[in-house]
Design an enzyme around this catalytic site. Structure first.
Site, short mmCIF file in Angstrom:
data_model
loop_
_atom_site.label_atom_id
_atom_site.label_comp_id
_atom_site.label_asym_id
_atom_site.label_seq_id
_atom_site.Cartn_x
_atom_site.Cartn_y
_atom_site.Cartn_z
N HIS A 168 67.19 64.00 -24.99
CA HIS A 168 68.16 62.80 -24.81
C HIS A 168 67.03 61.60 -25.07
CE1 HIS A 168 71.59 64.89 -23.38
NE2 HIS A 168 71.04 65.91 -23.08
N ASP A 375 65.03 53.32 -27.41
CA ASP A 375 66.34 54.04 -26.60
C ASP A 375 66.49 55.05 -27.61
OD1 ASP A 375 67.93 54.57 -24.77
OD2 ASP A 375 68.67 52.49 -24.68
#
Ligand code: G6P
Length: 495
Positions: A168, A375
């Site tokens: 993730h 991110d």
């Protein structure tokens, strides 16, 4: 065997808090979104299992025992970790070693003595606790950087069926990855999985290159050959639940909250930032960029306010405490410099909000300012788009350094380090014509509708199921071949 016949077994550091189906509590939690709502339907449908850390610390005298809760058709298995495991595995190796390095913050990366051993031990513990619950044919899907070695630990226990893994966070280029002592071992551990998923092509490519360059693995397109096994590597961009968010934004609770909010906002325009309070999110740079806006375009003073929602996170990690201090100081400094008796430039909210409340903020905002330094994906950007109205949508200013920027190309894309550039991006968003905002929103919303959380889950599970089916066929063929051999040499048929 088809996809629905296989039980889905999820392993992640965090587990969902499950409440009985149909209960009010369950309704509330279902709206919570993220990983849990993306995966829960598949676990439910297949009568599956979810294992992870309870979030609690084992009392000194406590016995190490898995807690098993059946909620509807889901079996939830949780484990407590000891004080030292939390310190060395979670706070230490996961969040002070892997997290900064994978986000390319090489200067923040530290590796405490014994932290890797604790990391390995917790992964071994997860595998050992999971093993008694496993059944042949299960599809195991492990999540995130807390569990790189879980696959290899399950193999040690004799599990031969396919295991999937999804990362993730970003996967860094080799130059950064190789800073990590034991990086090659980490790559080898990942190659014990059968399907490896990343958010973007770039991260998948970084991984493929690393295993070829550092381990000498063979690569054919996006498949790796390693120790007589094939490993599929792919990009599976995670999404949100746009319909759920839209419903939240249009709910009566959200409307009430929006009315209250707009009554208290003196400024006519709202610029919104929403993040966990994490140094990867670039909050100080964003605040400085907003300050630049007020300097470069003084006409906005008194007419625009920034709301920065920062959800408390990992408060035991020193880097996070320091980040909070820096943000507190900056907000004070900028507000001190620009505030008027009837206008405050920055409203800083250090807390979390319900999805209805967040949806209200998203919908009220004229500009969504999502500018992480690095991110993996950034779902806030997708949630923001999902919550905009067609009649009068806000504009999205998005950092080029998040996975979402690869998909949301109709946003105003900025470099979060270029403070003047971000200020210009905000100004552009605030002044953008309704026609242009609508056009961009339409294209962005289409993209968000394509890569939903459900689509992400289905794509990954389809690939994992295909591998499982291939392996099953291969092993039936091998058994068949074995029979023929035995029959030919006659040993099975005496006389
Ligand atoms: C990121 C990670 C997740 C993690 C979340 C919250 O999104 O990829 O695995 O759960 O941050 O962090 P926390 O440390 O509170 O679990």
């Amino acid at each position: 065997m088809n996809a629905t016949a296989r039980r889905l077994v999820i392993v992640s550091n965090r587990v969902p808090e499950l409440a009985p189906p149909g209960s009010d509590e369950e309704q509330r939690r279902r709206s919570v979104g993220g990983l849990v709502s993306a995966l829960r339907p598949a676990v439910e449908e297949t009568g599956g299992l979810w294992l992870g850390w309870s979030g609690r610390t084992l009392s000194r005298l406590g016995r190490r025992e898995a807690r098993v809760t059946d909620v509807g058709s889901i079996r939830l298995v949780t484990l407590d970790l000891s004080e030292s495991e939390v310190r060395e595995f979670y706070t230490g190796y996961c969040n002070r070693t892997l997290w900064p390095l994978f986000h390319a913050f090489t200067e923040r990366f530290t590796q405490g003595l014994g932290h890797y051993s604790a990391y390995r031990e917790v992964n071994r513990l997860f595998a050992q606790q999971l093993e008694p619950f496993l059944q042949a044919g299960d599809l195991i899907w492990a999540h995130d950087y807390h569990l790189f070695p879980l696959g290899s630990e399950l193999r040690r226990l004799g599990w031969e069926d396919p295991i999937g893994f999804f990362l993730h966070i970003p996967f860094p280029p080799s130059q950064i990855l190789m800073v990590l002592p034991g990086a090659k071992r980490l790559l080898e551990q990942l190659l014990e999985y059968d399907v490896l998923g990343f958010h973007t092509e770039r991260y998948a490519e970084n991984f493929l290159r690393a295993v070829v360059e550092e381990l000498g693995a063979e690569r054919e397109d996006s498949t790796i050959r390693w120790n007589d096994r094939s490993i599929r590597v792919g990009a599976y961009p995670i999404g949100t639940d746009p319909a759920g968010f839209r419903r939240c934004a249009e709910s009566a609770a959200a409307r009430r909250f929006a009315t209250r909010l707009s009554r208290t906002m003196r400024a006519t325009h709202l610029v919104l930032g929403v993040d966990r309070l994490d140094y990867t999110k670039g909050i100080p740079q964003r605040l400085r960029a907003f300050e630049h806006l007020l300097q470069l375009y003084p006409e906005w003073r008194g007419h625009v306010s920034m709301v920065q929602i920062s959800v408390p996170s990992r408060t035991r990690v020193p880097e996070y405490r320091r980040q909070k201090e820096e943000v507190d100081r900056l907000v004070g400094e900028i507000n001190g410099r620009f505030s008027e008796a009837d206008w405050i430039p920055i409203r800083y909210l250090y807390r979390s909000y319900s999805h209805e409340q967040l949806a209200s903020f998203y919908r009220l905002a004229d500009v969504g300012l999502i500018t992480p330094i690095r991110d993996g994906m950034n779902l806030v950007a997708k949630e923001f788009i999902a919550c905009q109205s067609h009649e009068n949508p806000g504009a999205l200013v998005l950092s080029r350094f998040c996975g979402a920027a690869d998909e949301l190309t109709d946003a105003i894309i900025v470099n979060p380090f270029d403070l003047e550039g971000v200020a210009m991006g905000i100004d552009l968003g605030l002044r953008m014509s309704l026609d242009e905002r609508r056009g961009r929103q339409e294209r962005l919303a289409r993209q968000v509708e394509v890569n939903t959380a459900g689509a992400w889950r289905s794509r990954f599970m389809a690939d994992l199921t295909a591998v499982a089916t291939d392996l099953q066929h291969a092993s039936s063929r091998a058994e068949g071949d074995g029979d023929e051999l035995v029959a030919e040499n006659g040993s099975r048929y005496p006389g």
